[in-house]
Scaffold this motif. Structure first.
Motif, PDB file in Angstrom:
ATOM      1  N   ASN A 101     -17.528 -93.189  39.372  1.00 20.63           N
ATOM      2  CA  ASN A 101     -17.592 -92.963  40.939  1.00 20.63           C
ATOM      3  C   ASN A 101     -19.123 -92.380  41.139  1.00 20.63           C
ATOM      4  O   ASN A 101     -19.756 -92.518  42.131  1.00 20.63           O
ATOM      5  N   GLN A 102     -19.423 -91.473  40.103  1.00 19.13           N
ATOM      6  CA  GLN A 102     -20.717 -90.798  40.559  1.00 19.13           C
ATOM      7  C   GLN A 102     -21.869 -91.987  40.121  1.00 19.13           C
ATOM      8  O   GLN A 102     -22.909 -91.726  41.062  1.00 19.13           O
ATOM      9  N   CYS A 103     -21.746 -92.642  39.296  1.00 22.77           N
ATOM     10  CA  CYS A 103     -22.702 -93.688  39.202  1.00 22.77           C
ATOM     11  C   CYS A 103     -22.832 -94.634  40.290  1.00 22.77           C
ATOM     12  O   CYS A 103     -23.993 -94.950  40.960  1.00 22.77           O
ATOM     13  N   GLN A 104     -21.683 -95.027  40.784  1.00 24.02           N
ATOM     14  CA  GLN A 104     -21.886 -95.971  42.271  1.00 24.02           C
ATOM     15  C   GLN A 104     -22.295 -95.203  43.222  1.00 24.02           C
ATOM     16  O   GLN A 104     -23.256 -95.638  44.167  1.00 24.02           O
ATOM     17  N   ALA A 105     -22.222 -93.537  43.611  1.00 25.64           N
ATOM     18  CA  ALA A 105     -22.896 -92.885  44.362  1.00 25.64           C
ATOM     19  C   ALA A 105     -24.432 -92.992  44.134  1.00 25.64           C
ATOM     20  O   ALA A 105     -25.261 -92.977  45.285  1.00 25.64           O
ATOM     21  N   PHE A 106     -24.881 -92.805  43.193  1.00 18.69           N
ATOM     22  CA  PHE A 106     -26.180 -92.767  42.702  1.00 18.69           C
ATOM     23  C   PHE A 106     -26.817 -94.247  43.238  1.00 18.69           C
ATOM     24  O   PHE A 106     -27.855 -94.373  43.963  1.00 18.69           O
ATOM     25  N   GLN A 107     -26.235 -95.376  42.852  1.00 18.69           N
ATOM     26  CA  GLN A 107     -26.656 -96.282  42.970  1.00 18.69           C
ATOM     27  C   GLN A 107     -26.905 -96.887  44.680  1.00 18.69           C
ATOM     28  O   GLN A 107     -27.764 -97.331  45.173  1.00 18.69           O
ATOM     29  N   ARG A 108     -25.826 -96.176  45.440  1.00 15.12           N
ATOM     30  CA  ARG A 108     -25.693 -96.328  46.742  1.00 15.12           C
ATOM     31  C   ARG A 108     -27.239 -95.810  47.416  1.00 15.12           C
ATOM     32  O   ARG A 108     -27.669 -96.265  48.471  1.00 15.12           O
ATOM     33  N   ARG A 109     -27.527 -94.634  46.631  1.00 15.35           N
ATOM     34  CA  ARG A 109     -28.937 -94.099  47.160  1.00 15.35           C
ATOM     35  C   ARG A 109     -30.208 -94.537  46.452  1.00 15.35           C
ATOM     36  O   ARG A 109     -31.162 -94.043  46.735  1.00 15.35           O
ATOM     37  N   ASP A 110     -30.047 -96.012  45.644  1.00 16.02           N
ATOM     38  CA  ASP A 110     -31.293 -96.263  45.045  1.00 16.02           C
ATOM     39  C   ASP A 110     -31.557 -95.321  44.163  1.00 16.02           C
ATOM     40  O   ASP A 110     -32.894 -95.301  43.856  1.00 16.02           O
ATOM     41  N   ILE A 111     -30.815 -94.859  43.165  1.00 10.15           N
ATOM     42  CA  ILE A 111     -31.062 -93.718  42.202  1.00 10.15           C
ATOM     43  C   ILE A 111     -30.573 -94.467  40.974  1.00 10.15           C
ATOM     44  O   ILE A 111     -29.279 -94.514  40.977  1.00 10.15           O
ATOM     45  N   PHE A 112     -31.106 -94.668  39.775  1.00  7.96           N
ATOM     46  CA  PHE A 112     -30.589 -95.336  38.669  1.00  7.96           C
ATOM     47  C   PHE A 112     -30.785 -94.530  37.569  1.00  7.96           C
ATOM     48  O   PHE A 112     -31.841 -94.019  37.238  1.00  7.96           O
ATOM     49  N   VAL A 113     -29.816 -94.472  36.786  1.00 10.86           N
ATOM     50  CA  VAL A 113     -29.848 -93.271  35.547  1.00 10.86           C
ATOM     51  C   VAL A 113     -29.418 -94.503  34.234  1.00 10.86           C
ATOM     52  O   VAL A 113     -28.320 -94.852  34.348  1.00 10.86           O
ATOM     53  N   SER A 114     -30.211 -94.484  33.481  1.00 11.13           N
ATOM     54  CA  SER A 114     -29.937 -95.404  32.291  1.00 11.13           C
ATOM     55  C   SER A 114     -29.807 -94.182  31.110  1.00 11.13           C
ATOM     56  O   SER A 114     -30.558 -93.373  30.753  1.00 11.13           O
ATOM     57  N   VAL A 115     -28.492 -94.566  30.620  1.00 11.94           N
ATOM     58  CA  VAL A 115     -28.158 -93.847  29.451  1.00 11.94           C
ATOM     59  C   VAL A 115     -27.839 -94.518  28.110  1.00 11.94           C
ATOM     60  O   VAL A 115     -27.369 -95.345  28.317  1.00 11.94           O
ATOM     61  N   GLN A 116     -28.432 -94.122  27.120  1.00 14.28           N
ATOM     62  CA  GLN A 116     -28.289 -94.662  25.829  1.00 14.28           C
ATOM     63  C   GLN A 116     -27.921 -93.805  24.499  1.00 14.28           C
ATOM     64  O   GLN A 116     -28.736 -92.671  24.613  1.00 14.28           O
ATOM     65  N   ARG A 117     -27.061 -94.316  23.658  1.00 16.67           N
ATOM     66  CA  ARG A 117     -26.455 -93.353  22.681  1.00 16.67           C
ATOM     67  C   ARG A 117     -27.088 -93.828  21.188  1.00 16.67           C
ATOM     68  O   ARG A 117     -27.277 -95.138  21.069  1.00 16.67           O
ATOM     69  N   SER A 118     -27.655 -93.319  20.338  1.00 19.39           N
ATOM     70  CA  SER A 118     -27.925 -93.445  19.101  1.00 19.39           C
ATOM     71  C   SER A 118     -26.937 -93.931  18.112  1.00 19.39           C
ATOM     72  O   SER A 118     -27.122 -94.888  17.243  1.00 19.39           O
ATOM     73  N   ASP A 119     -25.538 -93.569  18.362  1.00 14.51           N
ATOM     74  CA  ASP A 119     -24.431 -93.758  17.513  1.00 14.51           C
ATOM     75  C   ASP A 119     -23.212 -93.539  18.167  1.00 14.51           C
ATOM     76  O   ASP A 119     -23.304 -92.871  19.382  1.00 14.51           O
ATOM     77  N   ASP A 120     -22.177 -93.699  17.436  1.00 14.97           N
ATOM     78  CA  ASP A 120     -20.823 -93.380  18.070  1.00 14.97           C
ATOM     79  C   ASP A 120     -20.585 -91.939  18.149  1.00 14.97           C
ATOM     80  O   ASP A 120     -19.701 -91.621  18.675  1.00 14.97           O
ATOM     81  N   THR A 121     -21.262 -91.157  17.656  1.00 17.60           N
ATOM     82  CA  THR A 121     -21.044 -89.561  17.845  1.00 17.60           C
ATOM     83  C   THR A 121     -21.770 -89.104  18.916  1.00 17.60           C
ATOM     84  O   THR A 121     -21.902 -88.012  19.181  1.00 17.60           O
ATOM     85  N   ALA A 122     -22.835 -89.956  19.660  1.00 15.41           N
ATOM     86  CA  ALA A 122     -23.862 -89.490  20.572  1.00 15.41           C
ATOM     87  C   ALA A 122     -24.655 -88.393  19.811  1.00 15.41           C
ATOM     88  O   ALA A 122     -24.903 -87.575  20.366  1.00 15.41           O
ATOM     89  N   ARG A 123     -25.000 -88.513  18.758  1.00 12.08           N
ATOM     90  CA  ARG A 123     -25.859 -87.561  18.024  1.00 12.08           C
ATOM     91  C   ARG A 123     -27.177 -87.404  18.800  1.00 12.08           C
ATOM     92  O   ARG A 123     -27.715 -86.497  19.253  1.00 12.08           O
ATOM     93  N   THR A 124     -27.649 -88.353  19.386  1.00 12.64           N
ATOM     94  CA  THR A 124     -28.876 -88.490  20.309  1.00 12.64           C
ATOM     95  C   THR A 124     -28.577 -89.213  21.603  1.00 12.64           C
ATOM     96  O   THR A 124     -28.037 -90.464  21.473  1.00 12.64           O
ATOM     97  N   VAL A 125     -28.871 -88.690  22.564  1.00 12.72           N
ATOM     98  CA  VAL A 125     -28.512 -89.123  23.953  1.00 12.72           C
ATOM     99  C   VAL A 125     -30.030 -89.319  24.670  1.00 12.72           C
ATOM    100  O   VAL A 125     -30.444 -88.390  24.610  1.00 12.72           O
ATOM    101  N   THR A 126     -30.553 -90.681  25.269  1.00  8.00           N
ATOM    102  CA  THR A 126     -31.765 -90.702  25.799  1.00  8.00           C
ATOM    103  C   THR A 126     -31.462 -90.985  27.348  1.00  8.00           C
ATOM    104  O   THR A 126     -30.381 -91.988  27.436  1.00  8.00           O
ATOM    105  N   ILE A 127     -32.019 -90.635  28.370  1.00 10.09           N
ATOM    106  CA  ILE A 127     -31.721 -90.807  29.401  1.00 10.09           C
ATOM    107  C   ILE A 127     -33.259 -91.094  30.432  1.00 10.09           C
ATOM    108  O   ILE A 127     -34.244 -90.264  30.174  1.00 10.09           O
ATOM    109  N   THR A 128     -32.882 -91.978  31.387  1.00  7.97           N
ATOM    110  CA  THR A 128     -34.218 -92.299  32.127  1.00  7.97           C
ATOM    111  C   THR A 128     -33.648 -92.348  33.691  1.00  7.97           C
ATOM    112  O   THR A 128     -32.726 -93.165  33.749  1.00  7.97           O
ATOM    113  N   ILE A 129     -34.413 -91.785  34.402  1.00  9.84           N
ATOM    114  CA  ILE A 129     -34.139 -91.599  35.818  1.00  9.84           C
ATOM    115  C   ILE A 129     -35.275 -92.576  36.639  1.00  9.84           C
ATOM    116  O   ILE A 129     -36.246 -92.176  36.573  1.00  9.84           O
TER     117      ILE A 129
END
Length: 356
Positions: free
Chosen positions: A124-152
């Protein structure tokens, strides 16, 4: 065995022709995947059946049909009339297949509700961001989310600004491509930091590292446990909460006292060279053909040689002997005897024993 659970959040490329529904729908699938990992696929089936089957009919809105399709199967199929009708048939078929099992195991759904809730909230929060033309890209390094990288990113003309992070269980750094801010790369973010950076052209980059896990080993079973974590991305308009639930992974432990052959000259950490076994074969305890082998006994030996000398002394003949020929001279013989074990073909290894 307990399995890891985590909200797996990943957005693919952002194209202007892709709807917010398509960009955010993977979050729903990740939520039910968490249920499958933590409990079982059966729990996921029952949970999805109770959430959706019976609520979708010909009077349901197109957006609800597409959202339900995304939650059941991971991705929506578009938003034109043909796509919606296909989605209705797909949902109906899934419900018919799983009706008998879901109704017979309805109690399984209750235990899955809290796990799936974080994924629904992020959707729901993702949809709200998209409606405002804000895009958040989230990627994880592995299944434990040891490293999370985010681009706004934002392509809107509005003045959207990144105002910081609130984290639990993570340490984050960020940098910006916007030279006008005067900020140097890789500035450390803590929960009290409140930057005020304009968002445009994917200029905000965040890297978060999860806190070290707790590792315990008891009675032959090891456990790696990551505590609950979360990363909340803040803007001057709204926030996106990324929840990373507790992760527990178990593994079998090689107990202290275990002896293993190693081909290398050195033993690994926690292991020492087992001197008692060097140059020896190992044999199990017990009685074989009347011979008892007790724990810790060391018997047998490698091949060895014996050497010596034998001598012979002739008898001296006296005058009364009929034969007055000369007596034979004294003489001796040297000899060597050997005892060898019949060894099969062998390979020499380094025996190591686990000490801790």
């Amino acid at each position: 065995m307990r399995h890891s659970i985590i909200a797996f959040l990943i957005f693919a490329g952002f194209a202007s022709t892709i709807s917010a529904q398509d960009l955010c729908s993977p979050l729903l699938q990740h939520g039910i995947t968490d249920v499958t990992q933590r409990y079982s696929a059966n729990h996921a089936v029952v949970s999805n059946y109770q959430r959706h089957c019976g609520s979708i009919d010909q009077s349901s809105s197109d957006s609800l049909v597409l959202q339900t399709e995304a939650e059941l199967f991971g991705f929506g199929g578009g938003n034109n009339n043909t796509d919606v009708q296909r989605a209705r048939r797909r949902i109906e078929n899934w419900c018919n297949i799983n009706r008998e099992f879901a109704e017979a195991n309805s109690s399984l759904a209750e235990v899955t509700r809290t796990i799936n809730q974080s994924a629904l909230q992020a959707f729901n929060q993702c949809q709200a961001f998209q409606r405002r033309d804000i895009f958040v890209s989230v990627q994880r390094s592995d299944d434990t989310a040891r490293t999370v990288t985010i681009t706004i990113d934002s392509r809107s003309s509005a003045d959207y600004r990144f105002t910081g992070l609130i984290t639990e269980g993570y340490t984050c750094d960020y940098f910006t491509d916007d030279s006008e801010t005067g900020l140097t790369p890789e500035i450390k973010i803590v929960s009290t930091d409140r930057p005020n950076l304009p968002i445009s052209n994917g200029n905000i980059h965040i890297s978060c590292l999860r806190d070290e896990p707790t590792i315990t080993e008891v009675s032959g079973v090891g456990e790696i446990q990551y505590a609950y974590g979360s990363i909340q991305v803040l803007t001057n308009d709204r926030a996106l909460q990324l929840s990373m639930p507790e992760i527990v992974k178990t593994y079998y432990v090689t107990p202290p006292g275990t002896i293993l052959p190693m081909v290398g000259p050195n033993c690994p950490n926690g292991w020492d060279a087992y001197e008692e076994a060097q140059g020896r074969f190992l044999i199990g305890t017990g009685i074989t053909e009347g011979v008892e082998f007790k724990l810790g006994d060391k018997q047998g030996s490698v091949g060895h040689n014996h050497s010596g000398t034998t001598s012979s002394t002739g008898k001296v003949r006296g005058e009364d002997d009929k034969d007055h020929s000369a007596a034979p001279a004294n003489h001796s013989h040297s000899f060597t005897t050997s005892t060898s074990q019949n060894l099969p073909p062998y390979l020499v290894v380094n025996y190591c024993v686990r000490t801790k």
